[in-house]
Design an enzyme around this catalytic site. Sequence first.
Site, short mmCIF file in Angstrom:
data_model
loop_
_atom_site.label_atom_id
_atom_site.label_comp_id
_atom_site.label_asym_id
_atom_site.label_seq_id
_atom_site.Cartn_x
_atom_site.Cartn_y
_atom_site.Cartn_z
N GLU A 1 23.10 21.10 -44.60
CA GLU A 1 22.70 21.14 -46.00
C GLU A 1 22.04 22.48 -46.30
O GLU A 1 21.55 23.15 -45.39
CB GLU A 1 21.71 20.01 -46.29
CG GLU A 1 20.38 20.20 -45.58
CD GLU A 1 19.54 18.93 -45.48
OE1 GLU A 1 20.00 17.97 -44.84
OE2 GLU A 1 18.43 18.92 -46.03
N LYS B 1 20.28 30.97 -40.74
CA LYS B 1 19.89 31.84 -41.86
C LYS B 1 21.06 32.72 -42.30
O LYS B 1 21.88 33.13 -41.48
CB LYS B 1 18.71 32.75 -41.44
CG LYS B 1 17.46 32.00 -41.00
CD LYS B 1 16.78 31.28 -42.15
CE LYS B 1 15.96 32.17 -43.03
NZ LYS B 1 14.65 32.49 -42.51
N CYS C 1 24.41 58.91 -77.54
CA CYS C 1 24.37 59.83 -78.69
C CYS C 1 25.73 60.46 -78.96
O CYS C 1 25.86 61.30 -79.85
CB CYS C 1 23.32 60.91 -78.46
SG CYS C 1 23.78 62.11 -77.20
N CYS D 1 24.88 64.11 -70.15
CA CYS D 1 24.91 64.20 -71.61
C CYS D 1 24.37 65.57 -72.01
O CYS D 1 23.35 66.02 -71.49
CB CYS D 1 24.03 63.09 -72.18
SG CYS D 1 23.58 63.37 -73.90
N TYR E 1 14.53 15.97 -48.61
CA TYR E 1 15.39 16.14 -47.43
C TYR E 1 14.78 15.60 -46.13
O TYR E 1 15.38 15.70 -45.08
CB TYR E 1 15.78 17.60 -47.23
CG TYR E 1 14.61 18.58 -47.22
CD1 TYR E 1 13.67 18.54 -46.21
CD2 TYR E 1 14.50 19.55 -48.21
CE1 TYR E 1 12.61 19.43 -46.20
CE2 TYR E 1 13.45 20.44 -48.21
CZ TYR E 1 12.50 20.38 -47.20
OH TYR E 1 11.47 21.26 -47.19
N LYS F 1 19.45 25.34 -47.08
CA LYS F 1 18.01 25.53 -46.89
C LYS F 1 17.47 26.11 -48.19
O LYS F 1 17.79 27.23 -48.56
CB LYS F 1 17.76 26.51 -45.73
CG LYS F 1 16.29 26.68 -45.40
CD LYS F 1 16.14 27.49 -44.12
CE LYS F 1 14.70 27.56 -43.65
NZ LYS F 1 13.78 28.12 -44.62
N ASP G 1 15.13 27.74 -50.86
CA ASP G 1 14.06 28.74 -50.76
C ASP G 1 12.98 28.43 -51.80
O ASP G 1 12.92 29.02 -52.86
CB ASP G 1 14.66 30.13 -51.00
CG ASP G 1 13.74 31.22 -50.51
OD1 ASP G 1 12.69 30.89 -49.90
OD2 ASP G 1 14.05 32.40 -50.74
N CYS H 1 19.40 63.12 -77.97
CA CYS H 1 19.89 61.90 -77.35
C CYS H 1 18.72 60.93 -77.23
O CYS H 1 17.74 61.20 -76.54
CB CYS H 1 20.46 62.20 -75.98
SG CYS H 1 20.98 60.71 -75.10
N CYS I 1 28.54 60.72 -74.16
CA CYS I 1 27.32 59.98 -73.91
C CYS I 1 27.35 58.69 -74.71
O CYS I 1 27.54 58.72 -75.92
CB CYS I 1 26.11 60.82 -74.31
SG CYS I 1 24.57 59.88 -74.26
S1 IVH Z 1 13.84 20.08 -42.84
C1 IVH Z 1 11.50 18.60 -39.71
N1 IVH Z 1 15.55 20.74 -44.68
O1 IVH Z 1 12.35 25.31 -44.62
C2 IVH Z 1 12.26 19.39 -40.64
N2 IVH Z 1 13.60 22.04 -44.46
O2 IVH Z 1 11.71 27.11 -42.42
C3 IVH Z 1 11.46 19.85 -41.73
N3 IVH Z 1 13.41 23.84 -46.10
O3 IVH Z 1 9.16 24.09 -44.00
C4 IVH Z 1 12.19 20.68 -42.61
N4 IVH Z 1 15.28 23.41 -47.16
O4 IVH Z 1 10.00 24.05 -46.42
C5 IVH Z 1 14.39 21.05 -44.10
N5 IVH Z 1 17.12 21.19 -46.32
C6 IVH Z 1 15.96 21.48 -45.74
C7 IVH Z 1 15.16 22.53 -46.16
C8 IVH Z 1 13.99 22.78 -45.49
C9 IVH Z 1 14.20 24.18 -47.10
C10 IVH Z 1 12.16 24.54 -45.76
C11 IVH Z 1 10.99 23.65 -45.48
C12 IVH Z 1 10.53 24.04 -44.12
C13 IVH Z 1 11.12 25.40 -43.98
C14 IVH Z 1 11.28 25.80 -42.52
#
Ligand code: IVH
Length: 756
Positions: free
Chosen positions: A131, A329, A442, A457, A241, A133, A135, A463, A439
């Site tokens: 899934e 990542k 102008c 220009c 999650y 991650k 931010d 201008c 330009c």
């Molecule tokens: S699971 C035990 N799932 O990433 C697992 N974390 O770098 C706990 N995060 O502190 C985290 N999306 O704030 C999980 N789909 C996701 C996530 C996720 C973002 C964040 C979360 C965690 C950090 C770790």
Amino acid sequence: MSQPLTDAADLAAQLSDDEAAKRLAELAAILSDANAAYHGEDAPDISDADYDALKRENAAIEAAFPALKRADSPSDQVGAAPSAGFAKLTHSQRMLSLSNGFDAADIRDFVAGIRRYLNLSKAAPLSFTAEPKIDGLSLSLRYEGGTLVSAATRGDGAVGENVTQNARTISDIPQTLTDAPDILEVRGEVYMSHADFEALNARQISHDAKPFANPRNAAAGSLRQLDAAITKSRPLKFFAYAWGELSAPLGETQSEALKTLESLGFTINDLTKTCHSCEEMLAHYASIEEGRADLGYDIDGVVYKVDNLDYQRRLGMRSTTPRWAIAHKFPAELAWTTLEAIDIQVGRTGALSPVARLTPVTVGGVVVSNATLHNEDYIAGRDANGGPIRPDENGVGKDIRVGDRVQVYRAGDVIPKVADVDLSKRPADAQPYVYPTDCPECQSAAIREEGDAVRRCTGGLICPAQAVEKLKHFVSRAAFDIDGLGAKQAEAFYLDEWISEPADIFLLRERYGEGLQQLKNREGWGEKSATSLFSAIEDKREIALHRLIFALGIRHVGEVAASDLARHFGTWDALAETIDAAAPAAEAHLRAEAAIIAERKAAADMGRRASLQPERDKAWAGTPAAAKAAWEDLTGIDGIGATVAVSLVTTFQQPRERASIDRLIAQVTDVPPQARATQSAVAGLTIVFTGSLERMTRSEAKARAEALGAKVSGSVSAKTDIVVAGPGAGSKEKKAKDLGIELLTEDQWLDRIGDG
Ligand code: IVH
């Protein structure tokens, strides 16, 4: 600051209409300044109590005179009162973080390690969820008997901040649950969408508050507001999650548990997928990465979790991260997105710069919607020498077209750039980009000189783009740095035709009067800020010479060159006199350059040796001695070459530019560079270093001499006082002898300045 009135309601009732209107205007200005100080700099300039009293007074007057309520009434603005901070809340189960993987090999190792740990054969089934991650920032929600009782940030994993009131304002977070375990802790990520982030920043800017750097910061700043009313006004979202303490299991697998959470009313990310092999995980990663730019919110990777919860239990955790999960990542600073348009910006010196307008995408934690395309050759896929850039398999440079999928690259703090293009995704109707030759601001001709990568220009000050950019540069930090008059205000004043060139800034008060009426009526300006602007402008009538020179925004004259010039000439008049005197020499220099290029070409064509000196002599013939001397004076300054000198002369020779500079000079007084160490034995002398120095570097020698009040020059002339010659000194040493200038060895020099 005017004092708040004490018994607000009583006193309000005694005011006349005029007095009430006047006081409401004052209060609006004071409170807006206070809000700006608080939200913008985190540095409130009045106490909470005063702030509250002023707000009460404002409300009382508005109640007594409803018709006088202002459009910008402080009552309609939510102002956060600073307070001690959030209470701490201990998590019943630690909030974990994740270990990271960066490439396919890391993920294969992760899967293989889990099989080993669980003693599973290669053939035994082992599934993972994959899934995005998100931010944002993680949040733990605790429900007891189906009711939300607390919400806490992660903090250090063991203890977080109690943000319950704020979490209650997030619409993705249910307040009550039906059919939930008696004790249920739901964990997930709070985030802000790109659209909401852009809208919030637009509001921040219009309220004179600092914009947020990225959606993550905006989400964190919004969740951690002490005033829940502010959090409520900021559209935060939440993906669930994970979970903490539970009185009953949510399922047997991660995916089942997520479904249960979804059925309870939580939002689960719809890109969550159960994968049955490492290859399937990596394929899902690739598809999430590909769609990243179009998600509308930031993600920074993909999280894989062992699906079977019994396996999760067996795998357990290391000190702060579970063994059963890993974050894959995205490569840090690259992303693919769509090039929506190419805009041409015109800079202070007239340079046309192409800017890519992109579908917003996060690159290294920052939302990027604009990136540089450098210049016309770069778009066409050619380098400065006509060679290919971004070569395809046939070695032909790929051009960039509107509609293309492009790769955006960001390194550190530099401006993001479009690095590559995916030809396989090029729309069938995409057309090669045609670079403008006029330009766009102008309509003057934009020309590209031989050997220059940039088209410029030719409109100069007519201008508008150049004029605005010149003004912005003029007020910038290293230039005039006028408090309260930043780039934004300078541009707004220009658009309102209050100022069209730097000199106008110093005429604002004279032209618009002490009443400050126009300024006060502008959005975001109160009496206080208007008054301080005028005094900040007055403060800068006396200006350090190097700032004045830099502020003119002359091409090739950056901060360093400006300082070199200031130090050498000491006063504006001396500098201007030399630049004017050097004009015929600058023309001779340009003639010589052109003749030399032509001679080199002719010689190459005819296979003979180029003979340059006669060309040079011809070009310089008839140049007055005074012009030559002024030219040598300028170009003899260490760090100032012919390019800077030509640029100075050309600017001074353009009648419009010159008149504009002269109007400025009439308004300001230049302050000479600090007279330094005038007691030293070499103060005021002009020194030339030549040959190799053995006890210090050239730049160290220069800095040391300058600190003692000497001028350091790059060439020997009749004005030189001392030549310090190290081994290998050639023509300069000879010239010094010819001219009878004092010659010192490095050791003798050090003795002279007392460093021996
Ligand atoms: S699971 C035990 N799932 O990433 C697992 N974390 O770098 C706990 N995060 O502190 C985290 N999306 O704030 C999980 N789909 C996701 C996530 C996720 C973002 C964040 C979360 C965690 C950090 C770790």
